[in-house]
Design a protein around this motif. Sequence first.
Motif, PDB file in Angstrom:
ATOM      1  N   LEU A  67       0.844  -1.189   0.000  1.00 28.45           N
ATOM      2  CA  LEU A  67       0.000   0.000   0.000  1.00 28.45           C
ATOM      3  C   LEU A  67       0.884   1.246   0.000  1.00 28.45           C
ATOM      4  CD1 LEU A  67      -2.525  -0.940   2.889  1.00 28.45           C
ATOM      5  CD2 LEU A  67      -2.541  -1.706   0.493  1.00 28.45           C
ATOM      6  N   GLY A  68       0.865   1.996  -1.150  1.00 29.00           N
ATOM      7  CA  GLY A  68       1.654   3.228  -1.206  1.00 29.00           C
ATOM      8  C   GLY A  68       0.932   4.352  -0.512  1.00 29.00           C
ATOM      9  N   GLY A  69       1.665   5.433  -0.358  1.00 27.59           N
ATOM     10  CA  GLY A  69       2.940   5.791  -0.923  1.00 27.59           C
ATOM     11  C   GLY A  69       2.837   6.189  -2.401  1.00 27.59           C
ATOM     12  N   GLY A  70       3.785   7.067  -2.779  1.00 22.60           N
ATOM     13  CA  GLY A  70       3.913   7.413  -4.187  1.00 22.60           C
ATOM     14  C   GLY A  70       4.409   6.223  -4.991  1.00 22.60           C
ATOM     15  N   HIS A  71       4.565   6.441  -6.309  1.00 21.49           N
ATOM     16  CA  HIS A  71       4.937   5.292  -7.142  1.00 21.49           C
ATOM     17  C   HIS A  71       6.389   4.867  -6.950  1.00 21.49           C
ATOM     18  CE1 HIS A  71       3.116   3.007 -10.772  1.00 21.49           C
ATOM     19  NE2 HIS A  71       3.559   2.226  -9.820  1.00 21.49           N
ATOM     20  N   GLU A  72       7.114   5.560  -6.079  1.00 19.96           N
ATOM     21  CA  GLU A  72       8.429   5.052  -5.668  1.00 19.96           C
ATOM     22  C   GLU A  72       8.299   3.730  -4.924  1.00 19.96           C
ATOM     23  OE1 GLU A  72       6.957   7.724  -4.513  1.00 19.96           O
ATOM     24  OE2 GLU A  72       7.239   8.034  -2.360  1.00 19.96           O
ATOM     25  N   ILE A  73       7.081   3.371  -4.533  1.00 18.87           N
ATOM     26  CA  ILE A  73       6.857   2.032  -3.963  1.00 18.87           C
ATOM     27  C   ILE A  73       7.240   0.957  -4.979  1.00 18.87           C
ATOM     28  CG2 ILE A  73       4.432   1.790  -4.685  1.00 18.87           C
ATOM     29  CD1 ILE A  73       3.850   0.276  -2.135  1.00 18.87           C
ATOM     30  N   ALA A  74       7.163   1.287  -6.281  1.00 20.00           N
ATOM     31  CA  ALA A  74       7.415   0.252  -7.292  1.00 20.00           C
ATOM     32  C   ALA A  74       8.861  -0.245  -7.231  1.00 20.00           C
ATOM     33  CB  ALA A  74       7.086   0.773  -8.693  1.00 20.00           C
ATOM     34  N   PHE A  75       9.813   0.657  -6.990  1.00 16.88           N
ATOM     35  CA  PHE A  75      11.190   0.162  -6.903  1.00 16.88           C
ATOM     36  C   PHE A  75      11.386  -0.643  -5.612  1.00 16.88           C
ATOM     37  CE2 PHE A  75      15.795   0.350  -6.172  1.00 16.88           C
ATOM     38  CZ  PHE A  75      16.194  -0.307  -7.328  1.00 16.88           C
ATOM     39  N   ALA A  76      10.693  -0.248  -4.557  1.00 19.43           N
ATOM     40  CA  ALA A  76      10.730  -1.021  -3.305  1.00 19.43           C
ATOM     41  C   ALA A  76      10.146  -2.414  -3.536  1.00 19.43           C
ATOM     42  CB  ALA A  76       9.963  -0.279  -2.218  1.00 19.43           C
ATOM     43  N   SER A  77       9.036  -2.464  -4.277  1.00 16.76           N
ATOM     44  CA  SER A  77       8.419  -3.756  -4.600  1.00 16.76           C
ATOM     45  C   SER A  77       9.354  -4.608  -5.449  1.00 16.76           C
ATOM     46  CB  SER A  77       7.112  -3.530  -5.368  1.00 16.76           C
ATOM     47  OG  SER A  77       6.119  -3.007  -4.509  1.00 16.76           O
ATOM     48  N   TYR A  78      10.012  -3.948  -6.397  1.00 15.86           N
ATOM     49  CA  TYR A  78      10.963  -4.669  -7.255  1.00 15.86           C
ATOM     50  C   TYR A  78      12.031  -5.367  -6.404  1.00 15.86           C
ATOM     51  CZ  TYR A  78      15.199  -5.355  -9.975  1.00 15.86           C
ATOM     52  OH  TYR A  78      16.333  -5.909 -10.514  1.00 15.86           O
ATOM     53  N   LEU A  79      12.544  -4.654  -5.390  1.00 17.03           N
ATOM     54  CA  LEU A  79      13.573  -5.259  -4.531  1.00 17.03           C
ATOM     55  C   LEU A  79      13.034  -6.518  -3.860  1.00 17.03           C
ATOM     56  CD1 LEU A  79      15.103  -2.044  -2.893  1.00 17.03           C
ATOM     57  CD2 LEU A  79      16.045  -3.397  -4.789  1.00 17.03           C
ATOM     58  N   GLY A  80      11.744  -6.472  -3.491  1.00 16.22           N
ATOM     59  CA  GLY A  80      11.122  -7.645  -2.875  1.00 16.22           C
ATOM     60  C   GLY A  80      10.935  -8.788  -3.857  1.00 16.22           C
ATOM     61  N   VAL A  81      10.415  -8.472  -5.031  1.00 18.16           N
ATOM     62  CA  VAL A  81      10.154  -9.514  -6.040  1.00 18.16           C
ATOM     63  C   VAL A  81      11.477 -10.118  -6.520  1.00 18.16           C
ATOM     64  CG1 VAL A  81       9.284  -9.887  -8.392  1.00 18.16           C
ATOM     65  CG2 VAL A  81       7.948  -8.530  -6.759  1.00 18.16           C
TER      66      VAL A  81
END
Length: 321
Positions: free
Chosen positions: A126-140
């Motif tokens: 649950l964001g958060g700005g779309h900078e969450i996407a790079f955080a998600s990438y680190l997880g995936v």
Amino acid sequence: MTLRAPSVDVSPQPWTGRYDGDGPAHARHWQRVQALTGAVETDGRAAVVVGFASDAGVARNKGRVGAAAGPAAIRAALGPLAVHDGRVLADAGDVRVEDDALEAGQARFGAAVASLIDDGALTLGLGGGHEIAFASYLGVAGSARVATEGARWGVLNLDAHFDLRDEENPSSGTPFLQMAREEKAKGRELNYAVLGISRPNNTPVLFEEADSLGVKYLLDEDCTREAAEKFVAEFLDGLDALYLTIDLDVMPAAVAPGVSAPAAYGVPLELINAVCRQVAASGKLLHVDVAELNPSFDIDGRTAKVAARLLDTIVGAALTV
Ligand SMILES: N=CN[C@@H](CCC(=O)O)C(=O)O
Ligand SMILES: [Mn+2]
Ligand SMILES: [Mn+2]
């Protein structure tokens, strides 16, 4: 399934909603959600919420800040929704980005998501700005499924924007270029598709970047139900696993006013909902996040309610396949 609380600094958040009684006949998410502290044994696969309370990316991208309040607003909208099946939802808590400490927050979120994916969970960011996407990438990318087992994975972005900005300072406008560069450094190409691109809201240099990276995209004006489902089916076809990211500004401003950059045109909610169901029902969904909710620009909570409805669709379709 055994879920373990992430080792990073997060703690489950409060959930509230209307109370009509106990038991399955009256069930709502707020009554069913399990706080993830220590180890939790669940009956079947669980969906686990991890918030990313961050204003840093939108601030760096010269947008309208306020997305750090997004995770709490989505929980408040999801909590009261009724539950009609045996789905299991758990809450790990929020990763909080203090001031401009974005990269450290992205690393913490990534570590939390990777460990939950490794436990077998469907993770809900649950964001958060779309900078969450790079955080998600680190997880995936850090999960065993991808890092050890080598699953062919891709990211499907529902967004009016490419978010492929070439900037020195990472922001909410840069995450997919960051991912492409990380993958390139590992000798791989990023599989990136975007549904809902607004031509007037992306400059020529962004279209050139997308073309040079082999990004697949469908323009907002071309998003008929048939074209969208075909686009998604073809993308899914070549993949074992998918990360879905929903930037709420993909929908019209009347549907999603509570974002930094509301859309004049936008893709209708019913089409976005259908695509979410299609992806979740494929059985390939590894992780999903919802980005850009800014409650201070929302009207009567409508954007938060849309975010909650889409998550409800996804969890229902993903956990009952
Ligand atoms: N997260 C990305 N946001 C858009 C914002 C565009 C705008 O402010 O008009 C982008 O950077 O392209
Ligand atoms: Mn966007
Ligand atoms: Mn975006």
